[in-house]
Structure formats: C-alpha cells, structure tokens
Design a protein around this motif. Structure first.
Motif, PDB file in Angstrom:
ATOM      1  N   UNK A   1     -20.791  45.530   4.690  1.00  0.00           N
ATOM      2  CA  UNK A   1     -21.659  44.363   4.833  1.00  0.00           C
ATOM      3  C   UNK A   1     -23.053  44.595   4.222  1.00  0.00           C
ATOM      4  N   UNK A   2     -23.456  45.842   4.100  1.00  0.00           N
ATOM      5  CA  UNK A   2     -24.802  46.128   3.594  1.00  0.00           C
ATOM      6  C   UNK A   2     -24.976  45.766   2.117  1.00  0.00           C
ATOM      7  N   UNK A   3     -23.891  45.491   1.422  1.00  0.00           N
ATOM      8  CA  UNK A   3     -24.054  45.112   0.009  1.00  0.00           C
ATOM      9  C   UNK A   3     -24.864  43.830  -0.138  1.00  0.00           C
ATOM     10  N   UNK A   4     -24.852  42.982   0.907  1.00  0.00           N
ATOM     11  CA  UNK A   4     -25.613  41.736   0.853  1.00  0.00           C
ATOM     12  C   UNK A   4     -27.118  41.992   0.876  1.00  0.00           C
ATOM     13  N   UNK A   5     -27.517  43.194   1.253  1.00  0.00           N
ATOM     14  CA  UNK A   5     -28.933  43.546   1.292  1.00  0.00           C
ATOM     15  C   UNK A   5     -29.386  44.252   0.020  1.00  0.00           C
ATOM     16  N   UNK A   6     -28.463  44.468  -0.887  1.00  0.00           N
ATOM     17  CA  UNK A   6     -28.749  45.214  -2.110  1.00  0.00           C
ATOM     18  C   UNK A   6     -28.547  44.301  -3.317  1.00  0.00           C
TER      19      UNK A   6
ATOM     20  N   UNK B   1     -23.223  41.089  -8.124  1.00  0.00           N
ATOM     21  CA  UNK B   1     -22.040  40.614  -8.850  1.00  0.00           C
ATOM     22  C   UNK B   1     -20.791  40.640  -7.970  1.00  0.00           C
ATOM     23  N   UNK B   2     -20.839  41.429  -6.885  1.00  0.00           N
ATOM     24  CA  UNK B   2     -19.678  41.484  -6.007  1.00  0.00           C
ATOM     25  C   UNK B   2     -19.858  40.587  -4.786  1.00  0.00           C
ATOM     26  N   UNK B   3     -21.033  39.987  -4.641  1.00  0.00           N
ATOM     27  CA  UNK B   3     -21.269  39.088  -3.509  1.00  0.00           C
ATOM     28  C   UNK B   3     -20.253  37.949  -3.433  1.00  0.00           C
ATOM     29  N   UNK B   4     -19.919  37.267  -4.552  1.00  0.00           N
ATOM     30  CA  UNK B   4     -18.945  36.166  -4.443  1.00  0.00           C
ATOM     31  C   UNK B   4     -17.597  36.614  -3.888  1.00  0.00           C
ATOM     32  N   UNK B   5     -17.141  37.799  -4.271  1.00  0.00           N
ATOM     33  CA  UNK B   5     -15.863  38.303  -3.760  1.00  0.00           C
ATOM     34  C   UNK B   5     -15.965  38.581  -2.264  1.00  0.00           C
ATOM     35  N   UNK B   6     -17.082  39.188  -1.850  1.00  0.00           N
ATOM     36  CA  UNK B   6     -17.286  39.511  -0.433  1.00  0.00           C
ATOM     37  C   UNK B   6     -17.345  38.232   0.405  1.00  0.00           C
ATOM     38  N   UNK B   7     -18.154  37.270  -0.024  1.00  0.00           N
ATOM     39  CA  UNK B   7     -18.331  36.040   0.754  1.00  0.00           C
ATOM     40  C   UNK B   7     -17.045  35.223   0.807  1.00  0.00           C
ATOM     41  N   UNK B   8     -16.282  35.229  -0.293  1.00  0.00           N
ATOM     42  CA  UNK B   8     -15.019  34.481  -0.299  1.00  0.00           C
ATOM     43  C   UNK B   8     -14.054  35.024   0.746  1.00  0.00           C
ATOM     44  N   UNK B   9     -14.058  36.332   0.983  1.00  0.00           N
ATOM     45  CA  UNK B   9     -13.184  36.918   1.989  1.00  0.00           C
ATOM     46  C   UNK B   9     -13.539  36.420   3.391  1.00  0.00           C
ATOM     47  N   UNK B  10     -14.828  36.342   3.673  1.00  0.00           N
ATOM     48  CA  UNK B  10     -15.231  35.865   4.994  1.00  0.00           C
ATOM     49  C   UNK B  10     -14.997  34.367   5.151  1.00  0.00           C
TER      50      UNK B  10
END
Length: 411
Positions: free
Chosen positions: A282-287, A292-301
């Motif tokens: 989850x800490x990638x959202x703070x970096x 570039x990987x935020x869309x993949x992370x958010x789509x999963x949630x």
C-alpha cells in the motif's frame, strides 16, 4: 438509503462495462503497435545457457510428461532443475528415474513441503545460468517458447527483469475447461496486453515466465510467506524499476481444473494472493516514483469493492422487491449487458490470439462466462479476503497442495 442503493447499483452496472471497453482498446493497441510479426533467425544467434526451474509437489501423474517434453525442446543450451517439495506420492521416484535418462536434468529432494516459492529459491541457488525459466509441473513448453522469452533479454536492455509467456489450455472437453479457454483469451490475455500499454502489469504468469537472475537477487528472490509467489515477485521487481514484458508467442500448454471445487480452490488462492500483495504494497501510493503502477493497484481494490457491491445490491433487490418481476428486471438487464460486452471482448481477443491458438469454435461458449464466472468470482473475492488478512497476520511458509489438473486428454 434509496439514493445510496441507486448509486451502488450504477457502479455495479457501469464498472465492468467500462473495464471491458478498456481491455478491448488496450489489447487492440498492443496488437497493432507492439505485436508485429518479427522474423527471428534462431539458427544464427549465440543463445546463452538457461536454467528451467520445475517445482513439484505430488505431481506423479504429470511430471514425467513435462520433463521429457522440456528435455526435447530445441533450445540449444539448457539445464532442467526439478525440486521435489516434500511430495507424499511417487514424484521423487519418478524424478530420480528420469535423471538417469536425461543428462540435462538435475533433481533436488526436499524432505518437507515448504511451498512453491521456497522450491524456486532452492532451484535458483542451484542454477548455473543468468536466465531462468520457471515452468509448472503440468506444463508443456512450445518448441520455441524459450527462444522468444530469452530474445527479449538479448535485445531489450539491462533493466529487463522478467518476460511472461502466453499460457494456453490443452484439456478442452468439458464445459468448465472451455469456459477457461474463453477466460484466458478474453480476460487474462487482454489484461496483460492492456497493462503493458500502461507500462506495468499485475503479475507474470507463474506457469511460464523467464527471469534475469540478477534482477531476482536484487529484490530478494521470491517471498516464502506469499501464497502467490508470481504476483509478489512481479510487484517487487517493478517497485525496484525492473521492467516486465509480455511475449504472446511464448506458448505454454497447461491443464486446468474441470470441477467447481477445483476451480474454487484455485481461484481462492489467486484472489487471496492478490489481496496479500495489495495489503503489503500500500505504501506505493505515497511514493510518486511508483505512479505508473498506481492504476494497476487501484484497479485491484476497485474490483474488490465491486464484488462486495454486486452481492450487496443483488441481495437488497432480492429482499426488497415487491414483485418477482421487479427483481428479475434488475438481474436480466445487468446479465444481458455483461453477456453482450463479453461476446464483443471475446471476439476481439479471438482476432488477436488466432495466430497462436485458433479458438474460434469456442466463441459461443462466451455466453456462459458472465453467468458462471463473474458471479462465482464475486463470491471468491469475498471469501478470500479473510484468508488474506489471516495470512498477513500469521506469516510463515506459504505451502501448497496439488491442484486439480482436470482431464489430461487433449482435444
């Protein structure tokens, strides 16, 4: 309350439709601009040594066929490392016999089942090559799959950490296996192509993937405590700015479950593994470097929220509808829309995948997909969440069990 339910119903209806359009557009763009036919002169390339890693747990029915096939592929410089991970059947006896027949096969015997990630780590330490290809113990690599995978490392730069292949299904005689043919073509293949357009992917395919050993060592190899080591290592690599590519020509023929129970167990594991990775990262959202990987992370949630929302809205309409017709209007309209988009998405995927595996005759099976898989997957995601939370709190080795391999007959 009524406004909230209406908003939730809108989300439940529109989200899968919008994502389907995105997958169609993304896979079409990948096909048009990045999937051009490229001639590779296999004979005039100095191919490096590769290590093919095959972790095994209770695979006595499939392992001999897999090893013989791997030994016979045309790649010139290879070693095969099979790790028996505490099997309770005759897997090790078969491997020991095969080692006497195939000079390129090394066998490592682990007395206790410690999980697929641990078996891969052991095999990695035993390997001599800089490039590793991980293959499941029921998989049959295409004759030139290894060539296509390794070619990327030779021509795409030093920051390329992994190349994921194209899994194809070889048992095709039952309704459930044919539905999975639909899924691998219209969902998994389309998603990987679209995510590569965005620059990052959710996961490599554990059944067939090539790694640069240096990249694996840089991220600490696979995580022994994660139930899906392939998803976990994908995120570790990309967070360290190693690139991951998708090679659709690297075909790998695999067996899939043919029972509801087998599919349920497999998909619970996949969903749990994905959720574990999301919780850990989850800490990638703070970096901002990881944007570039935020869309993949958010789509999963968002997909997780959609599953809970679909179940909630469906149950709400079921118990609040004043007439049976009112409830079925909701179900029928939603189902029609999903089926319609699934048919469009599958047709688009068939067009893309037809040069690798012509599955045109399975096109009409797509109509069953939303009715069985989308509903089933919604419940799978819900049941997997407490398992993922418990696993993250508990820690320890993530062990495995032998999955349902279905019918081995190839149609």
């Amino acid at each position: 309350m009524e406004n909230f339910i209406n908003s939730l119903a809108e989300f439940v209806f529109w989200y899968p439709l919008i994502m389907s359009v995105l997958w169609i557009a993304g896979s079409s763009l990948f096909f048009k601009f990045r999937e051009k036919e490229e001639f590779i002169d296999f004979e005039n390339i100095d191919w490096p040594l590769i290590s093919i890693l095959v972790p095994c747990y209770n695979e006595e029915e499939t392992i001999e066929e897999t090893i013989k096939h791997l030994s016979g592929i045309s790649y010139p410089k290879k070693e095969i490392i099979a790790v028996n991970d505490g099997s309770t059947d005759d897997t090790f006896k078969i491997l020991r016999r095969l080692a006497k027949q195939h000079q390129d096969l090394k066998v490592i015997d682990c007395q206790e089942n410690r999980g697929k990630a641990n078996a891969l780590i052991i095999a990695c330490h035993a390997s001599k090559a800089e490039y590793l290809i991980c293959v499941d113990s029921d998989a049959l690599l295409d004759q030139y799959a290894a060539h296509y995978l390794i070619y990327h490392f030779l021509h795409k730069g030093e920051r390329l950490g992994a190349v994921t292949g194209n899994p194809r299904i070889r048992n095709r005689d039952t309704l459930l296996s044919r539905l999975q043919i639909v899924e691998y073509a219209s969902i998994i293949g389309a998603i990987k192509r679209t995510q590569r357009i965005l620059g990052k992917i959710m996961t490599v395919s554990g059944v067939v993937v090539a790694f640069r050993k240096k990249a694996l060592i840089d991220v600490g190899l696979w995580d022994r405590d994660m139930i899906t080591e392939d998803i976990s290592v994908s995120w570790k690599l990309q967070q360290r700015f190693w690139d991951i590519r998708y090679e659709p020509r690297a075909l790998c023929w695999m067996l899939v479950p043919e029972t509801i129970r087998g599919i349920w167990k497999q998909r619970i594991r996949w969903a749990q593994g994905g959720q574990e990775v999301m919780m850990r990262n989850w800490r990638i959202l703070l970096d901002s470097r990881q944007r570039r990987i935020w869309p993949v992370y958010l789509e999963q949630w968002v997909s997780l929220i959609w599953s809970f929302s679909w179940v909630f809205v469906t149950l709400f309409y079921l118990f609040s509808a004043t007439t049976i017709q009112q409830f079925f209007i909701w179900i029928t309209f939603s189902s029609f829309s999903l089926v319609f988009m699934s048919l469009i998405q599958l047709w688009s995927s068939i067009r893309v995948d037809s040069k690798y595996d012509n599955i045109t005759k399975y096109y009409l099976w797509a109509a069953w997909y939303p009715a069985i898989y989308w509903i089933l997957n919604a419940f799978i995601v819900m049941f997997a969440l407490p398992k993922a939370i418990k696993s993250r709190l508990k820690g320890g080795y993530a062990t495995w069990s032998s999955p349902d391999r279905g019918n081995r007959k190839v149609s």
